[in-house]
Design a protein around this motif. Structure first.
Motif, PDB file in Angstrom:
ATOM      1  N   PRO A 159       9.937  29.012  18.081  1.00 44.13           N
ATOM      2  CA  PRO A 159      10.226  28.823  16.899  1.00 44.13           C
ATOM      3  C   PRO A 159      11.803  28.799  17.175  1.00 44.13           C
ATOM      4  N   ALA A 160      12.535  30.134  18.231  1.00 48.24           N
ATOM      5  CA  ALA A 160      13.301  29.612  18.752  1.00 48.24           C
ATOM      6  C   ALA A 160      14.018  28.761  19.220  1.00 48.24           C
ATOM      7  N   SER A 161      13.417  27.247  19.131  1.00 46.37           N
ATOM      8  CA  SER A 161      14.247  25.962  19.348  1.00 46.37           C
ATOM      9  C   SER A 161      13.589  24.967  18.364  1.00 46.37           C
ATOM     10  N   GLU A 162      12.674  25.256  17.384  1.00 49.88           N
ATOM     11  CA  GLU A 162      12.308  24.078  16.680  1.00 49.88           C
ATOM     12  C   GLU A 162      12.618  24.803  15.141  1.00 49.88           C
ATOM     13  N   PRO A 163      12.402  24.296  14.826  1.00 44.43           N
ATOM     14  CA  PRO A 163      12.351  24.014  13.066  1.00 44.43           C
ATOM     15  C   PRO A 163      11.092  24.928  12.629  1.00 44.43           C
ATOM     16  N   ALA A 164      10.883  24.908  11.366  1.00 41.25           N
ATOM     17  CA  ALA A 164       9.447  24.960  11.317  1.00 41.25           C
ATOM     18  C   ALA A 164       9.225  24.308   9.824  1.00 41.25           C
ATOM     19  N   ARG A 165       7.791  23.979   9.759  1.00 41.63           N
ATOM     20  CA  ARG A 165       8.165  23.061   9.125  1.00 41.63           C
ATOM     21  C   ARG A 165       7.412  23.199   7.315  1.00 41.63           C
ATOM     22  N   VAL A 166       7.989  23.166   6.171  1.00 40.46           N
ATOM     23  CA  VAL A 166       7.724  23.420   5.161  1.00 40.46           C
ATOM     24  C   VAL A 166       6.730  21.865   5.053  1.00 40.46           C
ATOM     25  N   ARG A 167       5.775  22.954   4.727  1.00 36.85           N
ATOM     26  CA  ARG A 167       4.717  21.103   3.407  1.00 36.85           C
ATOM     27  C   ARG A 167       3.913  21.109   2.060  1.00 36.85           C
ATOM     28  N   ALA A 168       3.710  19.701   1.579  1.00 37.62           N
ATOM     29  CA  ALA A 168       2.745  20.128   0.997  1.00 37.62           C
ATOM     30  C   ALA A 168       3.033  21.185  -0.809  1.00 37.62           C
ATOM     31  N   MET A 169       4.176  20.660  -1.339  1.00 31.19           N
ATOM     32  CA  MET A 169       4.638  21.030  -2.290  1.00 31.19           C
ATOM     33  C   MET A 169       4.248  20.140  -3.924  1.00 31.19           C
ATOM     34  N   PHE A 170       3.638  21.070  -4.466  1.00 33.08           N
ATOM     35  CA  PHE A 170       2.607  20.749  -5.387  1.00 33.08           C
ATOM     36  C   PHE A 170       3.131  21.419  -6.265  1.00 33.08           C
ATOM     37  N   VAL A 171       3.752  21.096  -7.197  1.00 31.83           N
ATOM     38  CA  VAL A 171       3.290  21.821  -9.008  1.00 31.83           C
ATOM     39  C   VAL A 171       3.277  20.861 -10.060  1.00 31.83           C
ATOM     40  N   HIS A 172       1.975  21.788 -11.022  1.00 28.69           N
ATOM     41  CA  HIS A 172       1.328  21.153 -12.233  1.00 28.69           C
ATOM     42  C   HIS A 172       2.767  20.499 -12.876  1.00 28.69           C
ATOM     43  N   PRO A 173       1.935  19.528 -14.216  1.00 29.25           N
ATOM     44  CA  PRO A 173       3.391  18.814 -14.315  1.00 29.25           C
ATOM     45  C   PRO A 173       3.634  19.380 -15.284  1.00 29.25           C
ATOM     46  N   GLU A 174       2.806  20.570 -16.402  1.00 25.81           N
ATOM     47  CA  GLU A 174       3.341  21.201 -18.010  1.00 25.81           C
ATOM     48  C   GLU A 174       3.985  22.341 -16.956  1.00 25.81           C
ATOM     49  N   TRP A 175       3.957  22.654 -15.365  1.00 18.77           N
ATOM     50  CA  TRP A 175       5.108  24.315 -15.082  1.00 18.77           C
ATOM     51  C   TRP A 175       6.061  23.945 -14.506  1.00 18.77           C
ATOM     52  N   THR A 176       6.474  22.083 -14.273  1.00 18.32           N
ATOM     53  CA  THR A 176       7.986  22.174 -13.566  1.00 18.32           C
ATOM     54  C   THR A 176       8.919  22.373 -14.542  1.00 18.32           C
ATOM     55  N   ARG A 177       9.663  23.037 -13.713  1.00 18.91           N
ATOM     56  CA  ARG A 177      11.162  23.421 -14.173  1.00 18.91           C
ATOM     57  C   ARG A 177      11.260  24.964 -14.468  1.00 18.91           C
ATOM     58  N   ARG A 178      10.286  25.449 -13.608  1.00 21.30           N
ATOM     59  CA  ARG A 178       9.973  26.571 -14.518  1.00 21.30           C
ATOM     60  C   ARG A 178      10.411  27.573 -12.883  1.00 21.30           C
ATOM     61  N   GLY A 179      10.921  27.467 -11.621  1.00 20.63           N
ATOM     62  CA  GLY A 179      11.363  27.803 -11.096  1.00 20.63           C
ATOM     63  C   GLY A 179       9.816  28.334  -9.430  1.00 20.63           C
ATOM     64  N   LEU A 180       9.139  27.343 -10.142  1.00 18.06           N
ATOM     65  CA  LEU A 180       7.603  28.139  -8.826  1.00 18.06           C
ATOM     66  C   LEU A 180       7.825  27.317  -7.855  1.00 18.06           C
ATOM     67  N   GLY A 181       7.859  25.929  -7.493  1.00 17.69           N
ATOM     68  CA  GLY A 181       8.761  25.597  -6.173  1.00 17.69           C
ATOM     69  C   GLY A 181       9.729  25.780  -5.730  1.00 17.69           C
ATOM     70  N   ARG A 182      10.919  26.936  -6.354  1.00 19.24           N
ATOM     71  CA  ARG A 182      12.164  27.656  -5.657  1.00 19.24           C
ATOM     72  C   ARG A 182      10.723  29.361  -5.120  1.00 19.24           C
ATOM     73  N   ALA A 183      10.327  29.242  -5.696  1.00 14.54           N
ATOM     74  CA  ALA A 183      10.190  30.820  -5.516  1.00 14.54           C
ATOM     75  C   ALA A 183       8.273  30.376  -4.947  1.00 14.54           C
ATOM     76  N   ILE A 184       7.841  29.222  -4.288  1.00 13.78           N
ATOM     77  CA  ILE A 184       7.487  28.997  -3.097  1.00 13.78           C
ATOM     78  C   ILE A 184       8.121  29.357  -2.281  1.00 13.78           C
ATOM     79  N   LEU A 185       9.834  27.975  -1.948  1.00 14.85           N
ATOM     80  CA  LEU A 185      10.516  28.086  -0.852  1.00 14.85           C
ATOM     81  C   LEU A 185      11.033  29.070  -0.330  1.00 14.85           C
TER      82      LEU A 185
END
Length: 183
Positions: free
Chosen positions: A95-121
């Motif tokens: 953690p002192a010298s390498e970045p954490a990896r953000v992985r495998a982000m997916f949102v159901h097509p009927e739930w996009t643009r509702r802030g779910l991706g942001r909440a997970i981030l």
């Protein structure tokens, strides 16, 4: 339906996440990639990484008991599913010298643009910070780039990843400093 919960996923969520990931890919990839690339990506990209679930670094968002979004981060040296099966892919990052990896982000097509991706981030960023990381990095497929950019990730490199069938899929490596003051 109302969002009922954002929680750490478990191995028991693997099947529901797999179904969601595939549905999301089927809907979104054809909007960003030509037909041949989208078809290959739909086959090979939406794969649940059980290690993320086992590590407790993968989040699921539920609405009325249905998984509508998922994504996570990793303290291991694997940038994306399929980035290799080498022993080093499961090496713990420093953690002192390498970045954490953000992985495998997916949102159901009927739930996009509702802030779910942001909440997970936000959840990923907080958890990575608590684990001592100061940076995050990810390999974005083209459908994810707008979300990541809006969240503060910066494109570092345009790359092509080679999928198991030989198709070369355009992606973007993106980085972000962890900054909890603005969250």
């Amino acid at each position: 339906m109302a969002l009922t919960e954002l929680r750490v996923g478990t191995v028991d969520d693997a099947e529901a996440c797999s179904v969601l990931m595939r549905r999301s890919a089927e809907e979104l990839f054809p909007r960003f990639y030509p037909e041949r690339l989208a078809a290959s990506a739909i086959r090979h990209v939406p794969v649940v990484d059980l290690q993320l679930l086992a590590d407790g670094t993968y989040f699921v968002a539920e609405a009325d008991g249905m998984v509508v979004a998922c994504g996570g981060w990793s303290r291991r040296d694997k940038l994306y599913t399929g980035s290799g099966d080498a022993t080093g892919d499961v090496r713990d990052l420093d953690p002192a010298s390498e970045p954490a990896r953000v992985r495998a982000m997916f949102v159901h097509p009927e739930w996009t643009r509702r802030g779910l991706g942001r909440a997970i981030l936000v959840a990923c960023e907080r958890a990575a910070h608590e684990a001592g990381f100061g940076q995050m990095t990810l390999m974005a497929t083209l459908p994810g780039v707008p979300l990541y950019r809006a969240y503060g990730f910066r494109a570092r490199d345009d790359v092509e990843i080679t999928l198991p069938d030989g198709v070369r899929l355009p992606c973007v490596v993106m980085d972000k400093s962890i900054d909890l003051a603005c969250r």
